[in-house]
Design a protein around this motif. Structure first.
Motif, PDB file in Angstrom:
ATOM      1  N   ARG A  44     -19.525  22.370  57.433  1.00 39.23           N
ATOM      2  CA  ARG A  44     -20.864  22.001  56.569  1.00 39.23           C
ATOM      3  C   ARG A  44     -21.033  20.889  56.026  1.00 39.23           C
ATOM      4  O   ARG A  44     -22.358  20.434  55.984  1.00 39.23           O
ATOM      5  CB  ARG A  44     -21.323  23.983  56.766  1.00 39.23           C
ATOM      6  N   GLN A  45     -20.235  20.719  55.041  1.00 40.96           N
ATOM      7  CA  GLN A  45     -20.190  19.520  54.084  1.00 40.96           C
ATOM      8  C   GLN A  45     -20.079  18.534  55.084  1.00 40.96           C
ATOM      9  O   GLN A  45     -20.927  17.719  53.947  1.00 40.96           O
ATOM     10  CB  GLN A  45     -18.580  19.435  53.214  1.00 40.96           C
ATOM     11  N   THR A  46     -19.382  18.442  56.378  1.00 40.19           N
ATOM     12  CA  THR A  46     -18.710  17.425  56.844  1.00 40.19           C
ATOM     13  C   THR A  46     -20.426  16.788  57.681  1.00 40.19           C
ATOM     14  O   THR A  46     -20.326  15.657  57.829  1.00 40.19           O
ATOM     15  CB  THR A  46     -17.728  17.562  58.270  1.00 40.19           C
ATOM     16  N   LEU A  47     -21.241  17.778  58.413  1.00 41.67           N
ATOM     17  CA  LEU A  47     -21.805  17.529  58.788  1.00 41.67           C
ATOM     18  C   LEU A  47     -23.098  16.841  57.895  1.00 41.67           C
ATOM     19  O   LEU A  47     -24.042  15.808  58.253  1.00 41.67           O
ATOM     20  CB  LEU A  47     -22.332  18.427  59.206  1.00 41.67           C
ATOM     21  N   PHE A  48     -23.021  17.384  56.523  1.00 37.09           N
ATOM     22  CA  PHE A  48     -24.137  17.190  55.161  1.00 37.09           C
ATOM     23  C   PHE A  48     -23.159  16.165  54.364  1.00 37.09           C
ATOM     24  O   PHE A  48     -24.174  15.394  53.725  1.00 37.09           O
ATOM     25  CB  PHE A  48     -24.758  18.259  54.898  1.00 37.09           C
ATOM     26  N   SER A  49     -22.446  15.196  55.237  1.00 37.54           N
ATOM     27  CA  SER A  49     -22.319  14.083  54.129  1.00 37.54           C
ATOM     28  C   SER A  49     -21.433  14.255  52.614  1.00 37.54           C
ATOM     29  O   SER A  49     -22.213  14.001  51.896  1.00 37.54           O
ATOM     30  CB  SER A  49     -22.798  12.853  54.401  1.00 37.54           C
ATOM     31  N   GLU A  50     -21.062  15.781  52.629  1.00 35.39           N
ATOM     32  CA  GLU A  50     -20.088  16.288  51.287  1.00 35.39           C
ATOM     33  C   GLU A  50     -19.516  16.967  50.849  1.00 35.39           C
ATOM     34  O   GLU A  50     -18.453  16.883  50.118  1.00 35.39           O
ATOM     35  CB  GLU A  50     -21.507  17.403  50.638  1.00 35.39           C
ATOM     36  N   GLY A  51     -18.409  16.417  52.135  1.00 38.32           N
ATOM     37  CA  GLY A  51     -16.850  16.040  52.599  1.00 38.32           C
ATOM     38  C   GLY A  51     -16.180  14.992  52.091  1.00 38.32           C
ATOM     39  O   GLY A  51     -16.936  13.913  51.742  1.00 38.32           O
ATOM     40  N   ASN A  52     -15.282  15.357  52.240  1.00 35.03           N
ATOM     41  CA  ASN A  52     -14.455  14.034  51.808  1.00 35.03           C
ATOM     42  C   ASN A  52     -14.202  13.182  53.052  1.00 35.03           C
ATOM     43  O   ASN A  52     -12.961  13.206  53.803  1.00 35.03           O
ATOM     44  CB  ASN A  52     -13.063  14.450  50.880  1.00 35.03           C
ATOM     45  N   SER A  53     -14.997  12.359  53.597  1.00 38.51           N
ATOM     46  CA  SER A  53     -14.671  11.549  54.746  1.00 38.51           C
ATOM     47  C   SER A  53     -13.575  10.736  54.639  1.00 38.51           C
ATOM     48  O   SER A  53     -13.111  10.090  56.190  1.00 38.51           O
ATOM     49  CB  SER A  53     -15.833  10.685  54.607  1.00 38.51           C
ATOM     50  N   GLU A  54     -13.011  10.601  54.571  1.00 40.55           N
ATOM     51  CA  GLU A  54     -11.321   9.252  54.199  1.00 40.55           C
ATOM     52  C   GLU A  54     -10.396  10.393  54.992  1.00 40.55           C
ATOM     53  O   GLU A  54      -9.585   9.503  55.455  1.00 40.55           O
ATOM     54  CB  GLU A  54     -10.800   9.514  52.934  1.00 40.55           C
ATOM     55  N   GLU A  55     -11.435  12.246  54.568  1.00 38.60           N
ATOM     56  CA  GLU A  55     -10.060  13.233  55.000  1.00 38.60           C
ATOM     57  C   GLU A  55      -9.836  13.252  56.989  1.00 38.60           C
ATOM     58  O   GLU A  55      -9.600  13.620  57.762  1.00 38.60           O
ATOM     59  CB  GLU A  55     -10.090  13.900  54.716  1.00 38.60           C
ATOM     60  N   GLY A  56     -11.531  12.301  57.812  1.00 35.10           N
ATOM     61  CA  GLY A  56     -12.117  13.018  59.034  1.00 35.10           C
ATOM     62  C   GLY A  56     -12.633  14.293  58.956  1.00 35.10           C
ATOM     63  O   GLY A  56     -12.651  15.200  57.857  1.00 35.10           O
ATOM     64  N   PRO A  57     -13.303  13.984  60.407  1.00 35.77           N
ATOM     65  CA  PRO A  57     -13.930  15.091  60.335  1.00 35.77           C
ATOM     66  C   PRO A  57     -13.317  16.570  60.003  1.00 35.77           C
ATOM     67  O   PRO A  57     -12.412  16.721  61.157  1.00 35.77           O
ATOM     68  CB  PRO A  57     -15.052  14.998  61.415  1.00 35.77           C
ATOM     69  N   ALA A  58     -13.910  17.807  59.230  1.00 36.66           N
ATOM     70  CA  ALA A  58     -13.408  19.216  59.540  1.00 36.66           C
ATOM     71  C   ALA A  58     -12.888  19.620  60.678  1.00 36.66           C
ATOM     72  O   ALA A  58     -12.214  20.702  61.356  1.00 36.66           O
ATOM     73  CB  ALA A  58     -14.020  19.741  58.311  1.00 36.66           C
TER      74      ALA A  58
END
Length: 382
Positions: A44-58
């Motif tokens: 959900r964080q990846t979907l809404f740009s809240e995760g660490n995008s450098e690590e790629g999609p969860a």
């Protein structure tokens, strides 16, 4: 490479500044159930740009794949724009739902109530059908964990059912002549699944593929029956009858076959969420709903394969005492007499195997018979 990294960094900063989760209707769970959102926090964080995008999609579990992943240029901004447009349309649908719910309180008849509720369900589906969280749950989450009280989930599950499971079931019912040997036809309304939870081997403990050939020990105890209705189920429409019949019982007098009832349940209360008949339910209400205790099929030696045909009916009213004989059971007459509407079916097959004698002894069925391998088509002269 440096240019690509600079572009990537710029887009990530823009993405963080313009987060999709802007407090619209799809982000508001004060009136909407939380079952409509993704429960997996990293995804959900990846979907809404809240995760660490450098690590790629969860959603990618392989570390190398995650590091090697690169989103298409401007895909995040495109997603955000589309999200806002669709969310605005969803908000208009929820406004219609609010008006319909107010008019529901003033409904003058049962027919008007049903009509308004159908319109509410239709607009709830349209409001959530493009929600990426809902679509993700319907596609990747365990279907048993989906909130079946939500019309949109039932709608998406129905589409998935119609695209595969329904086609397989109807093919086997017609290919193995369950239709018309037991009932003349079926307009399927529910997904019916069967499994035998007393088994410990994976081969026999999972949901049974329609038409499977199963040994006697694998079906020696009552099955768990899953009945998923896709229409709204409420009020007096939630009573069901389940019949398990064997249309291949040898009839020596006519050198033909007759039908035997092996399991009978009536007045089973189910709904969109509580939709399984399992051991726990039978322990609670089994004596009240069971009019024929479960007896597994136990084909005799050298007899042809027998079909275990499980039919699910929707009742039009509560059924009283039943004193039907198990042998020479007429399922068509039974359905007509009690006003039953078939909504789903399932089938598995059985042949004589080395576990049959033990199962027969377990149920006190005697030793069984042994038939000649070659039989005449002429009736026996008795």
């Amino acid at each position: 490479m440096s240019t690509r990294n600079s572009l990537r960094s710029a887009f990530l900063q823009l993405k963080r500044r313009s987060s999709t989760n802007t407090g619209g209707v799809w982000s508001d769970f004060s009136k909407r159930p939380t079952t409509l959102k993704i429960n997996n926090a990293p995804i959900r964080q990846t979907l809404f740009s809240e995760g660490n995008s450098e690590e790629g999609p969860a959603s990618l579990t392989n570390g190398d794949e995650r590091l090697a992943y690169h989103s298409p240029i401007a895909i995040d901004e495109t997603f955000q724009m589309a999200y806002r447009i669709l969310e605005k349309e969803a908000n208009s649908k929820y406004q219609i739902v609010d008006r319909l719910e107010k008019s529901l309180k003033n409904a003058a008849s049962q027919e008007e109530t049903i009509e308004i509720k159908d319109r509410i369900d239709k607009n709830l589906i349209e409001a959530e059908i493009e929600n990426p969280e809902v679509l993700y749950n319907a596609e990747f989450a365990d279907s048993k964990l989906l909130d079946k009280s939500q019309p949109v989930y039932r709608h998406l599950l129905k589409e998935k059912w119609e695209n595969y499971d329904l086609l397989v079931t109807m093919q086997r019912l017609e290919q193995l002549h369950v239709i018309p040997d037991t009932l003349p036809t079926l307009v399927p309304k529910a997904d019916v699944k069967v499994k035998f939870t007393h088994n410990t081997e994976d081969q026999f403990s999972k949901w049974v593929t329609p038409g499977s050939l199963l040994p006697a020990f694998a079906v020696s105890e009552p099955p768990t029956v899953y009945i998923q209705e896709f229409d709204r189920v409420e009020g007096s429409n939630n009573l069901y009858t389940v019949l398990l019949v064997n249309p291949d019982t040898p009839d020596l007098a006519t050198n033909s076959f007759t039908t035997t009832l092996h399991y009978g349940l009536k007045n089973v209360m189910l709904n969109n969420v509580d939709n399984s008949i399992d051991v726990s339910k039978l322990l609670k209400v089994g004596p009240r709903i069971t009019f024929k205790e479960y007896t597994p099929l136990t084909p005799e030696k050298n007899a042809p394969a027998q079909r275990a045909c499980l039919w699910v009916f929707r009742q039009s009213k509560e059924i009283g005492d039943i004193s039907e004989a198990s042998e020479n059971f007429d399922i068509r007459e039974f359905a007509a007499t009690h006003g039953l509407t078939p909504i789903g079916a399932h089938i598995w097959r059985q042949k004589f195997d080395r576990s049959v004698p033990g199962v027969r002894q377990m149920y006190g069925l005697g030793e069984g018979r042994v038939y000649e391998k070659v039989r005449s088509m002429d009736p026996l002269n008795l």
